[in-house]
Design a protein around this motif. Structure first.
Motif, mmCIF file in Angstrom:
data_model
loop_
_atom_site.group_PDB
_atom_site.id
_atom_site.type_symbol
_atom_site.label_atom_id
_atom_site.label_comp_id
_atom_site.label_asym_id
_atom_site.label_seq_id
_atom_site.Cartn_x
_atom_site.Cartn_y
_atom_site.Cartn_z
ATOM 1 N N ILE A 1 0.834 -1.207 0.000
ATOM 2 C CA ILE A 1 0.000 0.000 0.000
ATOM 3 C C ILE A 1 0.863 1.248 0.000
ATOM 4 C CG2 ILE A 1 -1.693 1.323 1.348
ATOM 5 C CD1 ILE A 1 -2.995 -1.420 2.004
ATOM 6 N N TYR A 2 1.969 1.215 0.713
ATOM 7 C CA TYR A 2 2.909 2.343 0.631
ATOM 8 C C TYR A 2 3.351 2.547 -0.821
ATOM 9 C CZ TYR A 2 7.364 4.704 0.423
ATOM 10 O OH TYR A 2 8.383 5.538 0.048
ATOM 11 N N GLU A 3 3.722 1.457 -1.493
ATOM 12 C CA GLU A 3 4.142 1.570 -2.897
ATOM 13 C C GLU A 3 3.016 2.122 -3.764
ATOM 14 O OE1 GLU A 3 5.984 -1.852 -4.698
ATOM 15 O OE2 GLU A 3 7.312 -2.175 -2.993
ATOM 16 N N LEU A 4 1.800 1.633 -3.553
ATOM 17 C CA LEU A 4 0.668 2.095 -4.365
ATOM 18 C C LEU A 4 0.411 3.589 -4.177
ATOM 19 C CD1 LEU A 4 -1.868 -0.835 -3.863
ATOM 20 C CD2 LEU A 4 -0.609 -0.282 -5.951
ATOM 21 N N LEU A 5 0.522 4.045 -2.941
ATOM 22 C CA LEU A 5 0.180 5.429 -2.638
ATOM 23 C C LEU A 5 1.327 6.417 -2.844
ATOM 24 C CD1 LEU A 5 -1.874 4.890 0.648
ATOM 25 C CD2 LEU A 5 -2.760 5.333 -1.663
ATOM 26 N N GLN A 6 2.547 5.984 -2.592
ATOM 27 C CA GLN A 6 3.660 6.933 -2.545
ATOM 28 C C GLN A 6 4.729 6.746 -3.612
ATOM 29 O OE1 GLN A 6 3.612 9.493 -0.414
ATOM 30 N NE2 GLN A 6 1.711 8.765 0.497
ATOM 31 N N SER B 1 3.498 -3.754 -7.763
ATOM 32 C CA SER B 1 3.380 -3.781 -6.295
ATOM 33 C C SER B 1 2.397 -4.852 -5.839
ATOM 34 C CB SER B 1 2.935 -2.409 -5.771
ATOM 35 O OG SER B 1 3.880 -1.423 -6.110
ATOM 36 N N ILE B 2 1.287 -4.965 -6.540
ATOM 37 C CA ILE B 2 0.268 -5.960 -6.179
ATOM 38 C C ILE B 2 0.808 -7.376 -6.396
ATOM 39 C CG2 ILE B 2 -1.997 -6.890 -6.813
ATOM 40 C CD1 ILE B 2 -2.772 -3.884 -7.438
ATOM 41 N N ASN B 3 1.400 -7.620 -7.551
ATOM 42 C CA ASN B 3 1.940 -8.955 -7.834
ATOM 43 C C ASN B 3 3.058 -9.330 -6.877
ATOM 44 O OD1 ASN B 3 0.141 -9.351 -9.936
ATOM 45 N ND2 ASN B 3 1.573 -8.675 -11.505
ATOM 46 N N GLU B 4 3.903 -8.382 -6.547
ATOM 47 C CA GLU B 4 4.991 -8.651 -5.606
ATOM 48 C C GLU B 4 4.427 -8.991 -4.227
ATOM 49 O OE1 GLU B 4 8.538 -8.772 -5.826
ATOM 50 O OE2 GLU B 4 8.011 -8.984 -7.929
#
Length: 153
Positions: free
Chosen positions: A99-104, A113-116
């Protein structure tokens, strides 16, 4: 019979860095250190590579911890029928990272990010966690204001 030894497939450096970040975030959740930088330095000294190899992991760790309150709010909103305290700590660490990756992290395509996160769930958690992690991240991806398969400019 084939006696040929097949090479062991190594994870990419980015995957290894995410694995490292999840491990540290899990440890951090269980026992928050007084000195984050010292704890991170000591943690990285136990790893297979020099500290420079884990620069991406350090960025992720610092980012997650800096934004943990906001990230946790998103988890709480999307974890229907789950109290926050019931979420397995390893799943929480994986979700926080994703979620950090998705947002920031607009430099990382959301689908990556989701697959990882799903792959990390397969590595570190139980078989059911994949559905839980995917369910929350699937809801999050619908709120992303950028293309899912490419990094933002």
């Amino acid at each position: 019979m084939d006696d040929e030894v097949k090479p062991v497939k190594r994870a990419s450096q980015r995957r290894e860095n995410r694995m490292c970040a999840v491990q540290f975030l899990y440890q951090w959740e269980l026992n928050k250190p007084e000195q984050l930088h010292d704890a991170l330095r000591i943690f990285l000294e136990t790893k297979d590579h020099e500290r420079e190899y884990y620069a991406f992991a350090e960025e992720l760790i610092h980012g997650v911890i800096e934004h943990v309150e906001s990230v946790d709010e998103h988890i709480k909103v999307h974890a229907a029928n789950w109290t926050f305290d019931r979420i397995a700590k390893v799943d929480l660490s994986i979700l926080r990272l994703a979620i950090y990756e998705l947002l920031q992290r607009r430099d990382i395509p959301p689908i990556v990010s989701i697959n990882e996160a799903i792959e990390l769930g397969k590595i570190y958690s139980n078989p059911d966690s994949k559905r839980f992690i995917n369910g929350i991240l699937d809801q999050m991806k619908n709120k992303i204001d950028r293309p899912l398969r490419s990094a933002a400019d």
